[in-house]
Design a protein around this motif. Structure first.
Motif, mmCIF file in Angstrom:
data_model
loop_
_atom_site.group_PDB
_atom_site.id
_atom_site.type_symbol
_atom_site.label_atom_id
_atom_site.label_comp_id
_atom_site.label_asym_id
_atom_site.label_seq_id
_atom_site.Cartn_x
_atom_site.Cartn_y
_atom_site.Cartn_z
ATOM 1 N N VAL A 145 0.793 -1.209 0.310
ATOM 2 C CA VAL A 145 0.288 -0.222 0.076
ATOM 3 C C VAL A 145 0.947 1.616 -0.272
ATOM 4 N N VAL A 146 0.439 2.182 -0.454
ATOM 5 C CA VAL A 146 1.081 3.655 -0.834
ATOM 6 C C VAL A 146 0.079 4.760 -0.060
ATOM 7 N N GLU A 147 -1.274 5.035 0.485
ATOM 8 C CA GLU A 147 -1.456 4.994 1.347
ATOM 9 C C GLU A 147 -2.117 4.475 1.958
ATOM 10 N N SER A 148 -2.443 5.509 3.388
ATOM 11 C CA SER A 148 -3.411 4.209 4.414
ATOM 12 C C SER A 148 -4.372 4.931 5.295
ATOM 13 N N PRO A 149 -5.940 4.678 4.710
ATOM 14 C CA PRO A 149 -6.559 3.976 4.211
ATOM 15 C C PRO A 149 -6.387 3.600 2.943
ATOM 16 N N THR A 151 -8.966 3.844 -0.400
ATOM 17 C CA THR A 151 -9.842 4.573 -0.810
ATOM 18 C C THR A 151 -9.838 4.909 -2.798
ATOM 19 N N GLU A 152 -11.009 4.913 -3.354
ATOM 20 C CA GLU A 152 -11.139 4.173 -4.664
ATOM 21 C C GLU A 152 -9.835 5.185 -5.436
ATOM 22 N N ASN A 153 -9.543 6.128 -5.069
ATOM 23 C CA ASN A 153 -7.905 7.279 -5.303
ATOM 24 C C ASN A 153 -6.719 6.607 -4.510
ATOM 25 N N THR A 154 -6.507 5.724 -4.659
ATOM 26 C CA THR A 154 -5.283 4.723 -3.968
ATOM 27 C C THR A 154 -4.713 4.203 -5.014
ATOM 28 N N PRO A 155 -3.797 4.343 -5.481
ATOM 29 C CA PRO A 155 -3.095 4.475 -6.362
ATOM 30 C C PRO A 155 -2.636 2.809 -6.334
ATOM 31 N N PHE A 156 -2.850 1.741 -7.570
ATOM 32 C CA PHE A 156 -2.635 0.556 -6.600
ATOM 33 C C PHE A 156 -1.131 -0.214 -7.024
ATOM 34 N N TYR A 157 -0.747 -1.444 -6.492
ATOM 35 C CA TYR A 157 0.503 -1.616 -6.435
ATOM 36 C C TYR A 157 0.306 -3.070 -6.249
ATOM 37 N N PRO A 158 0.018 -4.324 -6.936
ATOM 38 C CA PRO A 158 -0.681 -5.865 -6.531
ATOM 39 C C PRO A 158 0.891 -6.511 -6.600
ATOM 40 N N ARG A 159 0.485 -7.137 -5.390
ATOM 41 C CA ARG A 159 1.356 -7.846 -4.978
ATOM 42 C C ARG A 159 1.668 -9.457 -5.711
ATOM 43 N N SER A 160 0.616 -10.061 -6.643
ATOM 44 C CA SER A 160 0.607 -11.231 -6.765
ATOM 45 C C SER A 160 0.219 -12.046 -8.149
ATOM 46 N N PRO A 161 0.443 -12.861 -8.985
ATOM 47 C CA PRO A 161 -0.349 -12.829 -9.933
ATOM 48 C C PRO A 161 -1.936 -12.775 -9.911
ATOM 49 N N LEU A 256 -15.507 -1.439 -0.892
ATOM 50 C CA LEU A 256 -16.672 -1.776 0.063
ATOM 51 C C LEU A 256 -15.978 -2.699 1.724
ATOM 52 N N SER A 257 -15.861 -1.863 2.858
ATOM 53 C CA SER A 257 -14.412 -1.814 3.541
ATOM 54 C C SER A 257 -14.923 -2.184 4.617
ATOM 55 N N THR A 258 -14.337 -2.723 5.856
ATOM 56 C CA THR A 258 -15.033 -1.891 7.745
ATOM 57 C C THR A 258 -14.757 -0.885 8.366
ATOM 58 N N GLY A 259 -13.152 -0.832 7.910
ATOM 59 C CA GLY A 259 -12.146 0.540 8.565
ATOM 60 C C GLY A 259 -11.550 0.192 9.925
ATOM 61 N N LYS A 260 -11.858 -1.010 9.572
ATOM 62 C CA LYS A 260 -10.866 -1.601 10.784
ATOM 63 C C LYS A 260 -9.710 -2.716 10.285
ATOM 64 N N MET A 261 -8.963 -2.865 10.929
ATOM 65 C CA MET A 261 -8.112 -4.148 10.902
ATOM 66 C C MET A 261 -7.602 -4.917 11.636
ATOM 67 N N TYR A 262 -6.693 -5.985 11.376
ATOM 68 C CA TYR A 262 -7.002 -6.974 12.826
ATOM 69 C C TYR A 262 -5.654 -7.903 11.889
ATOM 70 N N LEU A 315 -4.043 -4.197 5.065
ATOM 71 C CA LEU A 315 -4.916 -3.264 4.063
ATOM 72 C C LEU A 315 -5.961 -3.031 4.987
ATOM 73 N N LEU A 316 -6.655 -1.825 4.769
ATOM 74 C CA LEU A 316 -7.538 -0.882 5.725
ATOM 75 C C LEU A 316 -8.272 -0.147 4.551
ATOM 76 N N GLY A 317 -9.328 -0.079 4.480
ATOM 77 C CA GLY A 317 -10.241 -0.249 4.178
ATOM 78 C C GLY A 317 -10.574 1.904 3.991
ATOM 79 N N ASP A 318 -11.145 2.691 2.857
ATOM 80 C CA ASP A 318 -12.131 3.781 3.896
ATOM 81 C C ASP A 318 -12.420 3.816 2.422
ATOM 82 N N CYS A 319 -14.432 3.033 3.081
ATOM 83 C CA CYS A 319 -15.387 2.913 1.908
ATOM 84 C C CYS A 319 -16.561 3.974 1.756
ATOM 85 N N THR A 320 -15.942 6.115 2.469
ATOM 86 C CA THR A 320 -16.642 7.338 2.423
ATOM 87 C C THR A 320 -18.094 6.924 1.157
#
Ligand code: NAP
Ligand code: GDD
Length: 348
Positions: A145-149, A151-161, A256-262, A315-320
């Motif tokens: 991740v390049v920023e946390s949480p 959002t739809e505007n966060t740049p992508f950086y996938p790490r797997s096929p 879609l996310s809960t906004g909490k990570m564990y 991973l931590l989402g912001d689903c505002t």
């Protein structure tokens, strides 16, 4: 308004909950789904309870086989009037991140090119008008991740096929929306789970493993990286969000996310509490163990085979956006989810 739905991935966790949701709505005249041929019949166990409903129709198909998709769309076109809305929920995928490192080409064919085949089939069949498509993308797009949480505007950086294949899926869906004016929504969904979750995803592996320790059929749980962190919700909440996306006036992409990570280790601790065991951690790295505080028995060990060549640490989402536009919010908190899964696995 009369509707017909077509679900790829209908036998999976999300496909099964989504089928129940759509069947509960009388405006859906039919819910079609594709199943893959399997050498055993139990591959459809998540939806077996729905198959007696005459509105629920299963056909053999595969998203790597264009003909099977086109044939179903042709069949659906004979059942609809010009005003019938067709909703396609494209959920089919090789969805396991670690396994995608072992079958990268196949993962690309299903998860990336499979999406193209669905979009092209709709276009070739002349069904763009009155068709709405939900495309299942993922928080794995954010990867390192390049920023946390996120959002739809966060740049992508996938790490797997898997993540890279879903990146193609995301962009080809967006491209068809812009190029052909197709109604296609990308759902960028964070992890979601349930008692129907596949047995080799983390929380299900934990609850199933603990239930076996509880019943005395296993002695310990063997896991990989305990320190990655995930934003975890319940699949029922998330399929409702998919449905909401296709009820909007215009197509768009939503997190879609809960906004909490564990941390995984905290999920282990929480789940063990359901059988009245307090876990304490001893040692470090591959030698770390989870021990029953009361008895000193080792109940969790680490095996390097469950570590990934490249990990997604958090991973931590912001689903505002989904909250504001779709009026979507999650109902299940992590403790509710773990309780439901522990109760289910200990009983079954
Ligand atoms: P799942 O339980 O693994 O289900 C995957 C479904 O895809 C199954 O029905 C599977 O069929 C089907 N499938 C696989 N390859 C196929 C192929 N070549 N042709 C046709 N069908 C095929 O996954 P899920 O958790 O329900 O996830 C649904 C979708 O959301 C997936 O695209 C996943 O990548 C994405 N997603 C999931 C999460 C999550 O946390 N659950 C989060 C973000 C995105 P079989 O039953 O025959 O294997
Ligand atoms: N599966 C698994 N098994 N994961 C483990 C284990 C283990 O024994 N031990 C530790 N983990 C860690 C993984 O390294 C990862 O960091 C985390 O637990 C979650 O792994 P998974 O449950 O396999 O899920 P995922 O986050 O990689 O992918 C899921 O969520 C994505 C959405 O973010 C899948 O459902 C994907 O399809 C989905 O797109």
């Amino acid at each position: 308004m009369e509707k017909i739905a077509f679900i790829t991935g209908i036998t999976g966790q999300d496909g099964s909950y989504l089928s129940e949701l759509l069947l509960s709505k009388q405006e859906y005249k039919y819910i079609f789904g594709i199943i893959r041929r399997s050498s055993k019949f139990d591959s459809s166990s998540r939806i077996d309870h729905l198959t007696s409903n005459p509105r629920f129709i299963l056909k053999y198909g595969d998203v790597t086989d264009s003909y099977s998709i086109i044939n179903i769309l042709k069949h659906i076109s004979t059942l609809k009037t010009d005003d019938t809305v067709l909703e396609i929920y494209h959920l089919a995928a090789q969805s396991h991140v670690q396994i995608s490192f072992e079958i990268p080409e196949y993962t690309g064919q299903v998860d990336a090119v499979g999406t193209l085949k669905i979009l092209e089939a709709v276009r070739i069949c002349g069904m763009i008008k009155n068709t709405r498509i939900y495309n299942a993308t993922t928080s794995e797009l954010y990867g390192k991740v390049v920023e946390s949480p996120q959002t739809e505007n966060t740049p992508f950086y996938p790490r797997s096929p898997y993540g890279v294949a879903k990146l193609y899926s995301y962009w080809i869906a967006k491209n068809y929306r812009e190029a052909y004016d197709m109604f296609v929504c990308n759902g960028i969904l964070f992890n979601h789970t349930s008692p129907r979750r596949g047995e080799n995803f983390i929380l299900r592996k934990i609850t199933l493993g603990i239930s076996k320790i509880y019943k005395g059929t296993e002695t310990k749980l063997v896991l990989g990286n305990l320190d990655s962190q995930r934003d975890l919700g319940h699949a029922k909440d998330y399929v409702y969000g998919m449905w909401l996306m296709l009820q909007q006036d215009a197509p768009d992409d939503f997190v879609l996310s809960t906004g909490k990570m564990y941390k995984i280790r905290h999920l282990v601790e929480k789940a063990f509490k359901h059988i009245n065991i307090d876990i304490v951690w001893e040692g470090s790295g591959l030698d770390e163990v989870g021990v029953d505080k009361k008895t000193g028995r080792v109940l969790v060990t680490i095996d390097k085979k469950y570590f990934r060549p490249a990990e997604v640490d958090e991973l931590l989402g912001d689903c505002t956006k989904a909250k504001t536009i779709l009026k979507w919010h999650h109902h299940y908190e992590i403790d509710d989810i773990i309780k439901e899964m522990m109760d289910f696995d200990c009983k079954n």
